[in-house]
Design a protein around this motif. Structure first.
Motif, PDB file in Angstrom:
ATOM      1  N   ASN A 155       0.862  -1.190   0.000  1.00  0.00           N
ATOM      2  CA  ASN A 155       0.000   0.000   0.000  1.00  0.00           C
ATOM      3  C   ASN A 155       0.901   1.243   0.000  1.00  0.00           C
ATOM      4  O   ASN A 155       1.594   1.509   0.985  1.00  0.00           O
ATOM      5  N   ILE A 156       0.892   1.987  -1.094  1.00  0.00           N
ATOM      6  CA  ILE A 156       1.784   3.133  -1.232  1.00  0.00           C
ATOM      7  C   ILE A 156       1.149   4.374  -0.592  1.00  0.00           C
ATOM      8  O   ILE A 156      -0.003   4.703  -0.834  1.00  0.00           O
ATOM      9  N   HIS A 157       1.934   5.067   0.247  1.00  0.00           N
ATOM     10  CA  HIS A 157       1.474   6.299   0.898  1.00  0.00           C
ATOM     11  C   HIS A 157       2.102   7.546   0.286  1.00  0.00           C
ATOM     12  O   HIS A 157       1.528   8.630   0.373  1.00  0.00           O
ATOM     13  N   ARG A 158       3.269   7.391  -0.320  1.00  0.00           N
ATOM     14  CA  ARG A 158       3.957   8.579  -0.831  1.00  0.00           C
ATOM     15  C   ARG A 158       4.955   8.197  -1.908  1.00  0.00           C
ATOM     16  O   ARG A 158       5.635   7.180  -1.799  1.00  0.00           O
ATOM     17  N   LEU A 159       5.032   9.044  -2.954  1.00  0.00           N
ATOM     18  CA  LEU A 159       6.059   8.912  -3.983  1.00  0.00           C
ATOM     19  C   LEU A 159       6.527  10.316  -4.336  1.00  0.00           C
ATOM     20  O   LEU A 159       5.746  11.142  -4.804  1.00  0.00           O
ATOM     21  N   ASP A 160       7.804  10.613  -4.065  1.00  0.00           N
ATOM     22  CA  ASP A 160       8.364  11.940  -4.336  1.00  0.00           C
ATOM     23  C   ASP A 160       9.644  11.788  -5.134  1.00  0.00           C
ATOM     24  O   ASP A 160      10.515  10.980  -4.779  1.00  0.00           O
ATOM     25  N   GLU A 161       9.777  12.588  -6.185  1.00  0.00           N
ATOM     26  CA  GLU A 161      11.051  12.619  -6.897  1.00  0.00           C
ATOM     27  C   GLU A 161      12.062  13.434  -6.099  1.00  0.00           C
ATOM     28  O   GLU A 161      11.726  14.462  -5.505  1.00  0.00           O
ATOM     29  N   VAL A 162      13.296  12.961  -6.059  1.00  0.00           N
ATOM     30  CA  VAL A 162      14.381  13.684  -5.399  1.00  0.00           C
ATOM     31  C   VAL A 162      14.997  14.634  -6.425  1.00  0.00           C
ATOM     32  O   VAL A 162      15.748  14.208  -7.308  1.00  0.00           O
ATOM     33  N   ILE A 163      14.638  15.925  -6.316  1.00  0.00           N
ATOM     34  CA  ILE A 163      15.190  16.932  -7.218  1.00  0.00           C
ATOM     35  C   ILE A 163      16.455  17.504  -6.567  1.00  0.00           C
ATOM     36  O   ILE A 163      16.391  18.007  -5.443  1.00  0.00           O
ATOM     37  N   PRO A 164      17.598  17.440  -7.220  1.00  0.00           N
ATOM     38  CA  PRO A 164      18.818  17.985  -6.609  1.00  0.00           C
ATOM     39  C   PRO A 164      18.664  19.468  -6.297  1.00  0.00           C
ATOM     40  O   PRO A 164      18.141  20.235  -7.116  1.00  0.00           O
ATOM     41  N   THR A 165      19.090  19.875  -5.122  1.00  0.00           N
ATOM     42  CA  THR A 165      19.088  21.293  -4.773  1.00  0.00           C
ATOM     43  C   THR A 165      20.326  21.959  -5.354  1.00  0.00           C
ATOM     44  O   THR A 165      21.287  21.290  -5.757  1.00  0.00           O
ATOM     45  N   MET A 166      20.327  23.281  -5.379  1.00  0.00           N
ATOM     46  CA  MET A 166      21.524  23.992  -5.819  1.00  0.00           C
ATOM     47  C   MET A 166      22.697  23.689  -4.897  1.00  0.00           C
ATOM     48  O   MET A 166      23.847  23.660  -5.334  1.00  0.00           O
ATOM     49  N   ASN A 167      22.404  23.443  -3.624  1.00  0.00           N
ATOM     50  CA  ASN A 167      23.470  23.075  -2.689  1.00  0.00           C
ATOM     51  C   ASN A 167      24.098  21.744  -3.082  1.00  0.00           C
ATOM     52  O   ASN A 167      25.329  21.591  -3.076  1.00  0.00           O
ATOM     53  N   ASP A 168      23.250  20.755  -3.443  1.00  0.00           N
ATOM     54  CA  ASP A 168      23.753  19.450  -3.897  1.00  0.00           C
ATOM     55  C   ASP A 168      24.635  19.614  -5.137  1.00  0.00           C
ATOM     56  O   ASP A 168      25.714  19.013  -5.239  1.00  0.00           O
ATOM     57  N   ILE A 169      24.145  20.409  -6.084  1.00  0.00           N
ATOM     58  CA  ILE A 169      24.868  20.598  -7.340  1.00  0.00           C
ATOM     59  C   ILE A 169      26.187  21.331  -7.101  1.00  0.00           C
ATOM     60  O   ILE A 169      27.231  20.967  -7.656  1.00  0.00           O
ATOM     61  N   PHE A 170      26.142  22.355  -6.242  1.00  0.00           N
ATOM     62  CA  PHE A 170      27.340  23.123  -5.886  1.00  0.00           C
ATOM     63  C   PHE A 170      28.409  22.182  -5.319  1.00  0.00           C
ATOM     64  O   PHE A 170      29.562  22.180  -5.770  1.00  0.00           O
ATOM     65  N   ILE A 171      28.038  21.379  -4.324  1.00  0.00           N
ATOM     66  CA  ILE A 171      28.989  20.469  -3.671  1.00  0.00           C
ATOM     67  C   ILE A 171      29.521  19.450  -4.672  1.00  0.00           C
ATOM     68  O   ILE A 171      30.723  19.164  -4.713  1.00  0.00           O
TER      69      ILE A 171
END
Length: 301
Positions: free
Chosen positions: A278-294
């Motif tokens: 039974n699925i309650h949630r599905l979210d795509e992980v969008i990279p933040t600018m902080n993730d991209i910067f690092i």
């Protein structure tokens, strides 16, 4: 509005800028990003004509940058530069006169901004009597008072509490709506997400990334999702759809961080899981600018 062409700047044995080029569009908020010592401040000092490049050129509104452009630029430096013993009102008036405003017009604009930012009682205070955040408000007003076309802000939120940071952020957006163009140098990646249309990332004197914030974030999407569900789950049944990067359990529910296999879609992920959990949630992980910067800085290192 601004085009930087192949700028090189060297201080003795230190190469501060190595063939850096970028473009700032009229009416946009442009984020100038990079670690400490990357070369951001050196570039800002060239644009504001505090120093000159060893080679390359800066084009401002179609003309090679010259002394006449100073009045069209507002600059809030990271190093604060107010006179500690001078009264606030007189100090801002003095700085406005240096930018070409008459005493009457400058006084009118100062009173407007002081009232807007709840600084009316500060006129006869001295800088040394103000907190760091209060001093920052004064410098922000001095930066924008002559209504420059290009406003350069170097770490503008330094020293602000969250309430005043939000006030200044809203003023930046309001000025931008009225047509002001911004170059915004900061380490606060959440501010970049909220404010900037385009960015350039400088590292070790070179530009290593630039483009619109939306396009860059789109480029760094990597088919990674959070899935939350309850029920018995056999990973062998979905091994051809996704790989599990992380697994947690919270209040009886399973939470997976997964990456889709090449060519697979979120619909296929759901189709594989729906018959068994039974699925309650599905979210795509969008990279933040902080993730991209690092990520970009680590790759360069």
């Amino acid at each position: 509005m601004l085009r930087v062409n192949n700028i090189v700047k060297q201080y003795a044995s230190h190469l501060a800028l190595d063939d850096v080029s970028l473009e700032v569009e009229q009416g946009k908020i442009f984020g100038l990003l990079g670690p400490n010592g990357a070369g951001k401040t050196s570039l800002i000092r060239i644009i504001t004509q505090i120093t000159a490049p060893d080679s390359g050129e800066v084009i401002f509104n179609g003309q090679r940058l010259n002394a006449n452009h100073i009045a069209q630029i507002g600059y809030l430096p990271e190093e604060r530069g107010l006179y500690k013993k001078m009264e606030i009102g007189e100090q801002v008036l003095y700085l406005a006169r240096l930018k070409g405003l008459t005493t009457a017009e400058a006084t009118k604009r100062i009173r407007y901004w002081f009232e807007k930012l709840e600084m009316e009682s500060w006129w006869h205070k001295k800088v040394e009597d103000l907190s760091k955040g209060m001093q920052q408000k004064v410098q922000f007003v001095a930066t924008i008072l002559h209504e420059p076309e290009l406003i350069i802000l170097d770490e503008p939120f330094s020293g602000f509490d969250p309430v005043n940071a939000d006030i200044i952020k809203n003023e930046i957006l309001e000025l931008n709506k009225k047509g002001a163009t911004f170059i915004f140098s900061t380490h606060r990646m959440e501010s970049v997400e909220e404010l900037c249309d385009n960015i350039a990332l400088i590292h070790r004197s070179k530009k290593i990334l630039d483009g619109s914030v939306l396009d860059i974030k789109e480029k760094y999407r990597n088919n990674t999702y959070w899935v939350e569900f309850d029920g018995d789950y056999n990973p062998e049944l979905t091994a051809d759809i996704f790989e599990v990067l992380q697994k947690d359990t919270l209040r009886g529910k399973t939470i997976l961080k997964v990456r889709l296999m090449a060519g697979k879609t979120a619909n296929q992920l759901l189709s594989a899981l729906l018959p068994i959990v039974n699925i309650h949630r599905l979210d795509e992980v969008i990279p933040t600018m902080n993730d991209i910067f690092i990520d970009q800085v680590k790759q360069e290192n």
